[in-house]
Design a protein around this motif. Sequence first.
Motif, short mmCIF file in Angstrom:
data_model
loop_
_atom_site.label_atom_id
_atom_site.label_comp_id
_atom_site.label_asym_id
_atom_site.label_seq_id
_atom_site.Cartn_x
_atom_site.Cartn_y
_atom_site.Cartn_z
N PRO A 53 -3.26 16.16 -3.50
CA PRO A 53 -2.06 15.62 -3.22
C PRO A 53 -2.10 14.76 -2.18
O PRO A 53 -1.26 13.61 -2.11
CB PRO A 53 -1.19 16.77 -3.01
N GLN A 56 -3.42 11.23 -3.06
CA GLN A 56 -2.12 10.44 -3.84
C GLN A 56 -1.22 9.90 -2.77
O GLN A 56 -0.62 8.63 -2.85
CB GLN A 56 -1.38 11.43 -4.85
N SER A 57 -0.73 10.70 -1.82
CA SER A 57 0.29 10.42 -0.95
C SER A 57 -0.07 9.10 0.13
O SER A 57 0.79 8.16 0.22
CB SER A 57 0.73 11.67 -0.01
N GLU A 58 -1.24 9.22 0.33
CA GLU A 58 -1.80 8.39 1.32
C GLU A 58 -1.92 6.86 0.50
O GLU A 58 -1.61 5.85 1.24
CB GLU A 58 -2.99 8.76 1.99
N GLU A 60 -0.50 5.90 -2.01
CA GLU A 60 0.94 5.31 -2.26
C GLU A 60 1.31 4.74 -0.88
O GLU A 60 1.94 3.68 -0.95
CB GLU A 60 1.87 6.43 -2.80
N ARG A 61 1.41 5.41 0.07
CA ARG A 61 1.91 4.92 1.46
C ARG A 61 0.95 3.42 1.99
O ARG A 61 1.63 2.74 2.09
CB ARG A 61 1.43 5.83 2.69
#
Length: 245
Positions: A53, A56-58, A60-61
């Motif tokens: 996760p 995924q978050s990084e 996307e950022r």
Amino acid sequence: MRDKKLVLNFLVYADRVANGALQSDLLQEISDLGFTQVEIRREYFKDIKKEIPVIQSEAERLDLKLFYSVPDEVYVNGELNPKLQQYLIEAKQMNVQHIKWNIGDFNGELHEKELKTLVDSGVAISIENDQTQTSGTISAINTFMNAIKNTDLSIGYVYDLGNWRFVGEDEIKAAELLKDYVRYIHVKDVEVEKGQPQAIGLDHGDIDWRKVLQILPQDVPVAIEYPTTANDEILEAKELLESEF
């Protein structure tokens, strides 16, 4: 090069990962180097459930597109590997665009129905020529991809430039014979040291990588994939590829 087609494979950070760095820790640095696409390596996870996760978050950022290298085989004892579905779940959790496996011991039976379930997952699937005689030779790749060609299965092929030297075959011949299957390219140079091939930076080994890339498709992603010791080496490869193509 090829309109932002460059990918950075995490093999470039093998030493840093071995010394404790997480792949998620390095995504900002990769973005700062000018890359917009990154290939995550499954064997580099230390705690996969926690790290997925964050990656995924990084990603996307930072607006990074992700590829996923999984060092496992499609076929085990001639049967489809039961772990493949789990790898696709992981890929989707990271919003991965493309996953790569090795063929394994394909005996001529595709298990087409089960394979189609994997292909229909929404993640692009390819196989790669690895460094084994089982699934890293021209014959092995050609046999499998020719079988795929005779179906409606959308499975591609990752041409690994340096691995041919590890199985005693010629990368030029391989490019000419397999170019129509290529969906993705891994680049590295190779030098022979004490009788053993070693992956090394572009223009530091024996491969005419420019000639090979001229033979292969011009509209597919190209990943820098070999161990490095400093970002300067990564940027050297990036600049070489951008200036040539």
